[in-house]
Design a protein around this motif. Structure first.
Motif, PDB file in Angstrom:
ATOM      1  N   LEU A   1       0.823  -1.206   0.000  1.00  0.00           N
ATOM      2  CA  LEU A   1       0.000   0.000   0.000  1.00  0.00           C
ATOM      3  C   LEU A   1       0.859   1.259   0.000  1.00  0.00           C
ATOM      4  CD1 LEU A   1      -2.725  -1.082   2.584  1.00  0.00           C
ATOM      5  CD2 LEU A   1      -3.095  -0.676   0.139  1.00  0.00           C
ATOM      6  N   GLY A   2       1.943   1.232   0.759  1.00  0.00           N
ATOM      7  CA  GLY A   2       2.835   2.387   0.787  1.00  0.00           C
ATOM      8  C   GLY A   2       3.409   2.703  -0.589  1.00  0.00           C
ATOM      9  N   LEU A   3       3.723   1.653  -1.340  1.00  0.00           N
ATOM     10  CA  LEU A   3       4.275   1.857  -2.676  1.00  0.00           C
ATOM     11  C   LEU A   3       3.229   2.442  -3.619  1.00  0.00           C
ATOM     12  CD1 LEU A   3       6.422  -1.385  -3.108  1.00  0.00           C
ATOM     13  CD2 LEU A   3       7.269   0.958  -2.913  1.00  0.00           C
TER      14      LEU A   3
ATOM     15  N   TYR B   1       4.155   5.613  -5.673  1.00  0.00           N
ATOM     16  CA  TYR B   1       3.751   5.659  -7.081  1.00  0.00           C
ATOM     17  C   TYR B   1       2.525   6.542  -7.315  1.00  0.00           C
ATOM     18  CZ  TYR B   1       6.476   1.290  -7.145  1.00  0.00           C
ATOM     19  OH  TYR B   1       7.438   0.339  -6.995  1.00  0.00           O
ATOM     20  N   ARG B   2       1.663   6.666  -6.283  1.00  0.00           N
ATOM     21  CA  ARG B   2       0.426   7.456  -6.368  1.00  0.00           C
ATOM     22  C   ARG B   2      -0.448   7.007  -7.543  1.00  0.00           C
ATOM     23  NH1 ARG B   2       0.526  11.644  -2.836  1.00  0.00           N
ATOM     24  NH2 ARG B   2       2.564  12.215  -1.967  1.00  0.00           N
ATOM     25  N   TRP B   3      -0.769   5.729  -7.538  1.00  0.00           N
ATOM     26  CA  TRP B   3      -1.633   5.200  -8.594  1.00  0.00           C
ATOM     27  C   TRP B   3      -3.007   5.870  -8.589  1.00  0.00           C
ATOM     28  CZ3 TRP B   3      -0.849  -0.853  -8.943  1.00  0.00           C
ATOM     29  CH2 TRP B   3       0.412  -1.090  -9.499  1.00  0.00           C
ATOM     30  N   PHE B   4      -3.501   6.204  -7.408  1.00  0.00           N
ATOM     31  CA  PHE B   4      -4.748   6.949  -7.310  1.00  0.00           C
ATOM     32  C   PHE B   4      -4.837   7.543  -5.913  1.00  0.00           C
ATOM     33  CE2 PHE B   4      -5.733   2.619  -5.983  1.00  0.00           C
ATOM     34  CZ  PHE B   4      -6.534   2.778  -4.861  1.00  0.00           C
ATOM     35  N   GLU B   5      -5.780   8.472  -5.734  1.00  0.00           N
ATOM     36  CA  GLU B   5      -5.985   9.102  -4.427  1.00  0.00           C
ATOM     37  C   GLU B   5      -7.034   8.310  -3.660  1.00  0.00           C
ATOM     38  OE1 GLU B   5      -8.291  12.941  -3.603  1.00  0.00           O
ATOM     39  OE2 GLU B   5      -6.180  13.613  -3.543  1.00  0.00           O
ATOM     40  N   PRO B   6      -6.630   7.637  -2.579  1.00  0.00           N
ATOM     41  CA  PRO B   6      -7.587   6.793  -1.848  1.00  0.00           C
ATOM     42  C   PRO B   6      -8.547   7.623  -1.011  1.00  0.00           C
ATOM     43  CG  PRO B   6      -5.486   6.822  -0.701  1.00  0.00           C
ATOM     44  CD  PRO B   6      -5.285   7.599  -1.976  1.00  0.00           C
ATOM     45  N   ARG B   7      -9.823   7.212  -1.037  1.00  0.00           N
ATOM     46  CA  ARG B   7     -10.850   7.905  -0.250  1.00  0.00           C
ATOM     47  C   ARG B   7     -11.687   6.948   0.595  1.00  0.00           C
ATOM     48  NH1 ARG B   7     -12.448  13.129  -1.438  1.00  0.00           N
ATOM     49  NH2 ARG B   7     -10.739  14.301  -2.377  1.00  0.00           N
ATOM     50  N   ARG B   8     -11.762   5.662   0.209  1.00  0.00           N
ATOM     51  CA  ARG B   8     -12.650   4.719   0.894  1.00  0.00           C
ATOM     52  C   ARG B   8     -11.964   3.362   0.997  1.00  0.00           C
ATOM     53  NH1 ARG B   8     -17.088   3.965  -3.168  1.00  0.00           N
ATOM     54  NH2 ARG B   8     -15.369   4.334  -4.624  1.00  0.00           N
ATOM     55  N   TYR B   9     -12.383   2.591   2.003  1.00  0.00           N
ATOM     56  CA  TYR B   9     -11.884   1.210   2.084  1.00  0.00           C
ATOM     57  C   TYR B   9     -12.887   0.346   2.817  1.00  0.00           C
ATOM     58  CZ  TYR B   9     -10.399   1.752   7.017  1.00  0.00           C
ATOM     59  OH  TYR B   9     -10.373   1.947   8.381  1.00  0.00           O
ATOM     60  N   GLY B  10     -12.703  -0.949   2.694  1.00  0.00           N
ATOM     61  CA  GLY B  10     -13.583  -1.920   3.324  1.00  0.00           C
ATOM     62  C   GLY B  10     -13.462  -3.252   2.612  1.00  0.00           C
TER      63      GLY B  10
ATOM     64  N   ALA C   1     -10.392   2.267  -2.512  1.00  0.00           N
ATOM     65  CA  ALA C   1     -10.931   2.897  -3.717  1.00  0.00           C
ATOM     66  C   ALA C   1     -10.758   4.401  -3.682  1.00  0.00           C
ATOM     67  CB  ALA C   1     -12.412   2.548  -3.871  1.00  0.00           C
ATOM     68  N   ALA C   2     -10.833   4.999  -4.857  1.00  0.00           N
ATOM     69  CA  ALA C   2     -10.845   6.448  -4.984  1.00  0.00           C
ATOM     70  C   ALA C   2     -12.240   6.980  -4.633  1.00  0.00           C
ATOM     71  CB  ALA C   2     -10.454   6.839  -6.410  1.00  0.00           C
TER      72      ALA C   2
ATOM     73  N   GLN D   1       7.260  -0.683 -12.019  1.00  0.00           N
ATOM     74  CA  GLN D   1       6.542  -0.660 -10.761  1.00  0.00           C
ATOM     75  C   GLN D   1       5.849  -1.999 -10.512  1.00  0.00           C
ATOM     76  OE1 GLN D   1       3.909   2.724 -11.011  1.00  0.00           O
ATOM     77  NE2 GLN D   1       5.588   4.194 -11.135  1.00  0.00           N
ATOM     78  N   VAL D   2       5.230  -2.550 -11.550  1.00  0.00           N
ATOM     79  CA  VAL D   2       4.588  -3.857 -11.417  1.00  0.00           C
ATOM     80  C   VAL D   2       5.622  -4.919 -11.066  1.00  0.00           C
ATOM     81  CG1 VAL D   2       3.382  -5.690 -12.677  1.00  0.00           C
ATOM     82  CG2 VAL D   2       2.642  -3.312 -12.911  1.00  0.00           C
TER      83      VAL D   2
END
Length: 267
Positions: A26-28, A33-42, A73-74, A119-120
């Protein structure tokens, strides 16, 4: 407008990644890398909020350790990542995976495509993934599933219905086909052997000695086009058709990777 998804599926070894590994992963992707801006989880419901300006990975890891799964998720469903490792005593021990989804429009930028591949490879090493497939979601699903028609006898005659079945249940049964980007780890590098050297230079990229990328065409949207299909067939013929599911004959691969070395713990 409906999002056309790009999907990357990192297959996992037959062991659940530890919380420490998930935290590093997750840190990566979120901080480095900032693949997306996280806003939600579950898990089933994304009902827990993330403060994007102060991303705290600890609650995410705690959720993963408690529920044995995690989705981050974003703000919208355009971008998300899903950790779906195997459960205890699974019927298919090689079916665990980490899946990332984003809009395929991201791949239109050459700089984005160039930065994504290494990155992958780094993420694969972290989770000891032997195989990662990336491409149009519809293409991955089309290679991994097939539509079959079945019938059941009834009092009035016969009931006919359609359902989806897996082509290969997991990578222990071989490969479902070629997609846009095919990252192969040690078991598959050994399986292909010298045949990798027969591929056109523009279709093969090496990331050290343990990961190779086979890429039939430049863009994921080239999948399912006449040119893309022809290119996939050409590379499959060079790598060995026996290593891949035969979609015309609907037969499993007869040559499969040796997976004896995949049982080591994920620290």
């Amino acid at each position: 407008m409906t999002v056309k998804y790009l999907k990357a599926k990192l297959s996992l070894p037959p062991r659940r990644p530890s919380g420490a590994v998930v935290r590093e992963f997750l840190g990566l992707i979120l901080l480095k890398y900032r693949w997306f801006e996280p806003r939600r989880y579950g898990s089933a419901a994304l009902d827990k909020a993330i403060e994007p300006n102060r991303i705290d990975l600890a609650p995410l890891v705690a959720h993963y350790e408690e529920h044995r799964s995690l989705c981050v998720a974003a703000r919208t469903d355009r971008d998300f990542i899903w950790f779906s490792p195997i459960l205890p005593n699974p019927p298919f021990p090689y079916a665990g995976s980490i899946s990332w989804m984003t809009s395929v429009s991201s791949a239109s930028k050459a700089s984005w495509r160039a930065s994504l591949a290494p990155q992958v490879a780094e993420l694969m090493r972290l989770v000891q993934s032997p195989l990662t497939l990336a491409g149009l979601e519809t293409d991955l699903e089309g290679k991994q599933r097939r539509r079959v028609h079945k019938s059941l006898p009834t009092e009035g005659g016969e009931f006919t219905y359609s359902t989806d079945e897996l082509t290969v249940r997991d990578y222990s049964e071989g490969l479902p086909g070629l997609v846009w980007r095919n990252f192969y780890g040690p078991p598959f590098i050994r399986m292909f052997g010298q045949r990798l050297g027969a591929l056109p230079a523009e279709c093969l990229e090496r990331f050290g000695e343990d990961i190779v990328l086979v890429q039939p065409y430049e863009l994921p949207t080239d999948a399912s086009t006449e040119t893309g299909i022809a290119r996939e067939r050409e590379l499959i013929s060079l790598l060995g058709p026996e290593c891949f599911y035969d979609h015309e004959r609907r037969t499993l691969p007869t040559r499969r990777p040796v997976l004896d070395s995949l049982g080591q713990p994920l620290h």
